[in-house]
Scaffold this active site. Structure first.
Site, short mmCIF file in Angstrom:
data_model
loop_
_atom_site.label_atom_id
_atom_site.label_comp_id
_atom_site.label_asym_id
_atom_site.label_seq_id
_atom_site.Cartn_x
_atom_site.Cartn_y
_atom_site.Cartn_z
N HIS A 1 -2.60 3.94 2.95
CA HIS A 1 -2.27 2.55 2.58
C HIS A 1 -1.58 2.56 1.23
O HIS A 1 -2.22 2.39 0.18
CB HIS A 1 -3.57 1.74 2.54
N CYS B 1 -5.02 -8.19 5.19
CA CYS B 1 -5.77 -8.84 4.12
C CYS B 1 -5.14 -8.51 2.78
O CYS B 1 -4.53 -7.45 2.61
CB CYS B 1 -7.23 -8.42 4.15
N GLY C 1 -5.52 -9.19 -1.74
CA GLY C 1 -6.36 -9.60 -2.85
C GLY C 1 -6.25 -11.09 -3.12
O GLY C 1 -5.19 -11.70 -2.98
#
Length: 391
Positions: free
Chosen positions: A347, A377, A379
């Protein structure tokens, strides 16, 4: 509404921390992808209206207008502008959204969206850690934010475990998911499934030999449930470990987005059409659950259902994230991350959005399938979701 088409989608193979891409400057990583996108279609690079580059840790080698430096390190003329954006893990997926929106609005015709992250050369958390070391304010969360949510800060590890607890996932559930990620990625690599999307990079090994880096370095083909289960948990009473979380990774990726007019004018061949886009936000404490409402939003906007989608790419930030997404939306597991995900492939933060898009497009084409949906998703409790149609 005018259409936006993707005419090329490429990525580098992932490099492990201190691995084969450790010597590559981030600007050069991004430039290699830009050059490959142009070479794929034979386009005059001067025709590009803009370059949008996602990057999370914008400090050191990844600061001072990284997007512009990627252009300057590439074969593109210096007449091509660029910008750098940060939407955390979704940075380059948002870059794609901005590119598509510019084209759909009629304001631009050819835009490159991509991302770069060297997590070896610019370690995750560097902006905060180095600010603290330098003796300047380093807490991005104002006291007013802390008071509003009753926390001292926001932590993705805590959020991932909160999701695991909410959906009732055990350590064994996470371990089995991680094992499948490695197995699928290893099988896809051996079958040549990533060949059309990967940009080979020249790497000098410690013994002086030069090789082409064209295979994702983090895949553990020999992974077993026992080896994954032996890794220490991230928290004492938790169910997630480093083996069931995304790998730290160096890499870059990008897609070239063009209008219908540009496709005709330059004789381009679209490989996918942007069907619809969405971005949503929610609870910043649990944080990583937002791909679920983002998926619902983009499906509603597109007038499609889960059953209409042929393949899904949901970023494996932690095993609990795609598992919760699939459970909440009753997704067919056979359509999810069919070539593995970030647990095996890595990632590279700001590069992952268009990395997943490149994999999704090529996986759909290989299967003769039509619709793909990507979400991840981010932060702060944000999530992007994109639907494409392969042509």
């Amino acid at each position: 509404m005018p259409e936006a088409y993707i005419v090329s989608a490429r990525r580098t193979a992932g490099g492990r921390r201190n691995g084969r891409l450790a010597a590559w400057h981030p600007a050069d990583l991004g430039a290699a992808v830009l050059d490959a996108l142009i070479a794929d279609i034979g386009l005059d690079p001067a025709a590009i209206d803009d370059v949008i580059i996602g990057c999370v840790s914008q400090i050191g080698e990844q600061t001072f207008a990284l997007g512009r430096n990627v252009v300057l390190a590439s074969k593109l003329p210096d007449s091509v502008p660029a910008v750098t954006i940060d939407r955390q893990c979704g940075s380059s997926q948002q870059a794609l959204h901005f590119a598509a929106q510019a084209v759909m609005s009629g304001m631009q015709d050819i835009v490159i969206a991509g991302g770069v992250e060297s997590m070896t050369r610019v370690p995750m958390g560097s902006p905060i850690a180095l600010a603290k070391t330098g003796g300047i304010g380093a807490n991005p969360f104002a006291a007013s934010i802390q008071k509003r949510y009753g926390v001292e800060g926001f932590n993705q590890f805590i959020g991932a475990q909160m999701i695991a607890d909410k959906y009732g996932f055990t350590r064994e559930d996470h371990d089995h998911f991680a094992l499948q990620s490695h197995k699928k990625a290893a099988a896809a690599t051996e079958a040549g499934a990533f060949g059309a999307e990967i940009v080979p990079l020249s790497v000098v090994l410690p013994d002086g030999r030069t090789i082409l880096h064209d295979r994702d370095e983090g895949i553990r083909a020999d992974a077993s449930i026992e080896s994954i289960g032996s890794v220490k948990l991230l928290s004492e009473n938790g169910t997630l470990s480093a083996a069931t979380a995304s790998q730290i990774c160096d890499g870059a990726s990008g897609v070239l987005v063009a209008s219908e007019a540009a496709v005709k004018a330059h004789g381009l061949t679209p490989i996918a059409r942007i069907v619809n886009l969405a971005v949503t936000a929610g609870d910043p404490v649990i944080m990583l659950e937002e791909p679920i409402p983002a998926t619902r939003r983009v499906l509603e906007r597109a007038g499609l259902s889960m059953g209409d989608i042929d393949l899904f790419e949901v970023n494996e930030a932690f095993a609990s994230i795609p598992m919760a997404w699939a459970k909440a939306l009753d997704a067919d597991p056979a359509k999810l991350n069919v070539n593995g995900g970030a647990i095996a492939l890595g990632h590279p933060l700001g590069a992952t959005g268009t990395k997943l898009m490149a994999t999704l497009i090529h996986a759909l084409k290989a299967r003769g399938a039509r619709y793909g949906l990507q979400t991840m998703c981010e932060g702060g409790g944000i999530a992007n979701a994109s639907i494409i149609e392969v042509l």
